[in-house]
Scaffold this active site. Structure first.
Site, PDB file in Angstrom:
ATOM      1  N   HIS A 145     -12.527   2.761  -0.414  1.00  0.00           N
ATOM      2  CA  HIS A 145     -12.514   1.751   0.661  1.00  0.00           C
ATOM      3  C   HIS A 145     -13.194   0.462   0.193  1.00  0.00           C
ATOM      4  O   HIS A 145     -13.704  -0.309   1.008  1.00  0.00           O
ATOM      5  CB  HIS A 145     -13.278   2.226   1.923  1.00  0.00           C
ATOM      6  N   ARG A 152     -11.346  15.628   6.815  1.00  0.00           N
ATOM      7  CA  ARG A 152     -12.110  15.942   5.585  1.00  0.00           C
ATOM      8  C   ARG A 152     -13.537  16.331   5.944  1.00  0.00           C
ATOM      9  O   ARG A 152     -14.134  15.735   6.848  1.00  0.00           O
ATOM     10  CB  ARG A 152     -12.138  14.731   4.654  1.00  0.00           C
ATOM     11  N   ASN A 173       0.881  -1.171   0.000  1.00  0.00           N
ATOM     12  CA  ASN A 173       0.000   0.000   0.000  1.00  0.00           C
ATOM     13  C   ASN A 173       0.916   1.217   0.000  1.00  0.00           C
ATOM     14  O   ASN A 173       1.536   1.546   1.002  1.00  0.00           O
ATOM     15  CB  ASN A 173      -0.872  -0.034   1.258  1.00  0.00           C
ATOM     16  N   GLU A 192      -7.897  -5.242   5.197  1.00  0.00           N
ATOM     17  CA  GLU A 192      -7.765  -4.865   3.790  1.00  0.00           C
ATOM     18  C   GLU A 192      -6.621  -5.609   3.111  1.00  0.00           C
ATOM     19  O   GLU A 192      -6.706  -5.935   1.928  1.00  0.00           O
ATOM     20  CB  GLU A 192      -7.587  -3.348   3.694  1.00  0.00           C
ATOM     21  N   ARG A 215      -2.469  -1.876  -3.714  1.00  0.00           N
ATOM     22  CA  ARG A 215      -3.680  -1.070  -3.566  1.00  0.00           C
ATOM     23  C   ARG A 215      -3.574   0.117  -4.524  1.00  0.00           C
ATOM     24  O   ARG A 215      -2.631   0.897  -4.456  1.00  0.00           O
ATOM     25  CB  ARG A 215      -3.797  -0.579  -2.135  1.00  0.00           C
TER      26      ARG A 215
END
Ligand code: ADP
Length: 403
Positions: A184, A245, A7, A388, A95
């Site tokens: 996601h 965010r 990642n 993940e 990813r």
């Protein structure tokens, strides 16, 4: 079969080497501050066991290649290593944040694939170049090792047009590819499958709302194993309030702020991504710090937490309506898995929808999937730890099997 998952960020990368027979993590680690004079590598052998061996190194990693060279050396190191030979790695999973409409499933990387991923970079300027860099480094350093790109967007490719289109002039969709993509995806896919599993049902037989609440947060509506809507949009800025965010705001705000403050659009974009959300309201973005501030009577921290939980509750209501019936509400990621206060606040007042949390079950700390719903409540409320890296490695395995 051993699969390496990478990642990659712009100045860091995380890695994990997984044994796919046992689903155990052989080693994992992080290289950060790449390009800085004070880089750092943390490598853990057998991280999930009590034989964990941890190595921390300060060093200078001028680029990602230098960082990866060090990691590769550690993989076969007599002390820290877990391999006799690098050829034991069957494949690398990467990813990649944005797959656009082109990549609706994980894909074996070829030069053509890489060129097409590169073309999508304007849609994810902060993220896709990093993913591409990770792939290029692996192709250089581990040339025997096939690379598979696993896209954050791919699970959301099943959304119908009425969910992914924005009510803008149609040409913006056709010419500029402006639409909802969602992110996601590996987590939403993994957690919705695990939720079905927990209920003893097939994914095709359940409707699930998944709340992925980490630093980034997104909610998705999953009908019969397929995503039908999700809260993030063209970028990961949309949807619920997040650490830094803003989530959903009136789309007129950026232009208004540009006119009022004289900030450039780039500056406004940076404010919305990095200085908003929980941090914008109370100056803190880590949920643990926010709870400590709330306990100390900080009114802005209380407001930030209230706003956060309210924004999640609204999406749960909306997606319940989208699905028509709900078989599980699943919480995951750092906040979703660990924060009983957030889970309780999000679910409070939803008894009319059949959603209620049992305080004792909610307070239990565990890394196992579990139900926290109150006895008699119609909808199981679940905590499902996400993974993940394993989800990416499983996607790689599927791609290799289909070859
Ligand atoms: P990322 O999106 O970076 O993968 P994570 O899934 O690790 O993020 O989630 C990070 C968030 O989880 C942070 O806000 C952190 O405060 C929160 N978190 C982690 N542990 C706890 C805990 N025990 N209680 C409350 N919040 C927690």
């Amino acid at each position: 079969m051993k699969i390496m998952v990478i990642n990659c960020g712009s100045s860091s990368f995380k890695y994990q080497l997984l044994d796919m027979l046992t689903h155990t993590v052989l080693c994992s680690g992080l290289v950060e501050r790449i390009g800085d004079t004070a880089g750092r590598l943390v490598h853990k052998k057998n991280p999930d066991t009590d034989t964990e061996c941890k190595i921390s190194e300060d060093g200078v990693f001028p680029d990602h290649t230098a960082g990866m060279m060090r990691v590769v050396a550690l993989l076969t190191d007599p002390e820290a290593g877990v391999l006799r030979d690098l050829s034991e790695i069957s494949a690398c999973g990467h990813r990649v944040v944005q797959g656009g409409e082109e990549f609706i499933r994980s894909t074996l990387v070829t030069k053509e694939v890489l060129d097409n991923v590169r073309k999508l970079s304007p849609l994810a300027p902060l993220h896709n170049p990093a993913g591409i860099q990770g792939i290029e480094v692996v192709m250089k350093i581990l040339p025997h090792c096939p690379s598979v790109a696993v896209f954050d967007t791919e699970f959301h490719a099943t959304m119908p047009p009425h969910a992914y289109m924005y009510a803008l002039p149609y040409a913006f969709y056709e010419e500029n590819r402006v639409r909802r993509y969602g992110f996601h995806g590996t987590s939403h896919s993994y957690v919705s499958r695990k939720a079905a599993d927990f209920l003893g049902k097939a994914p095709e037989d359940v409707n699930v709302v998944v709340c992925h609440l980490g630093n980034g947060c997104s909610i998705s509506a999953v009908r019969a194993g397929k995503c039908v809507d999700t809260s993030m949009g063209l970028t990961p800025l949309a949807g619920v309030i997040m650490g830094t965010r803003c989530g959903d705001i009136d789309p007129a705000v950026p232009a208004y702020l540009c006119a009022q403050t004289g900030f450039s659009p780039e500056k406004i974009d940076s404010v919305l991504n990095r200085e908003s959300g929980l941090k914008g309201i109370c100056g803190l973005n880590d949920m643990r710090d926010i709870h400590a501030a709330c306990a100390a009577g900080n009114a802005k921290a209380v407001l930030a937490l209230d706003m956060f939980c309210y924004s999640i509750k609204k999406y749960i209501g909306a997606y319940y309506a989208v699905l028509g019936s709900l078989d599980a509400l699943a919480f995951t990621a750092g906040i979703g898995e660990n924060d009983d206060i957030t889970r309780a606040a999000v679910c409070a007042g939803l008894e009319g929808l059949g959603i209620a949390v049992d305080p004792a079950a909610n307070a239990v700390r565990s890394s196992e999937p579990r139900a926290i719903s109150a006895g008699g409540a119609k909808v199981p409320v679940l905590v499902i730890p996400t993974n993940e890296e394993l989800a990416i490695a499983q996607a790689v395995q599927r791609v290799l099997q289909e070859r």
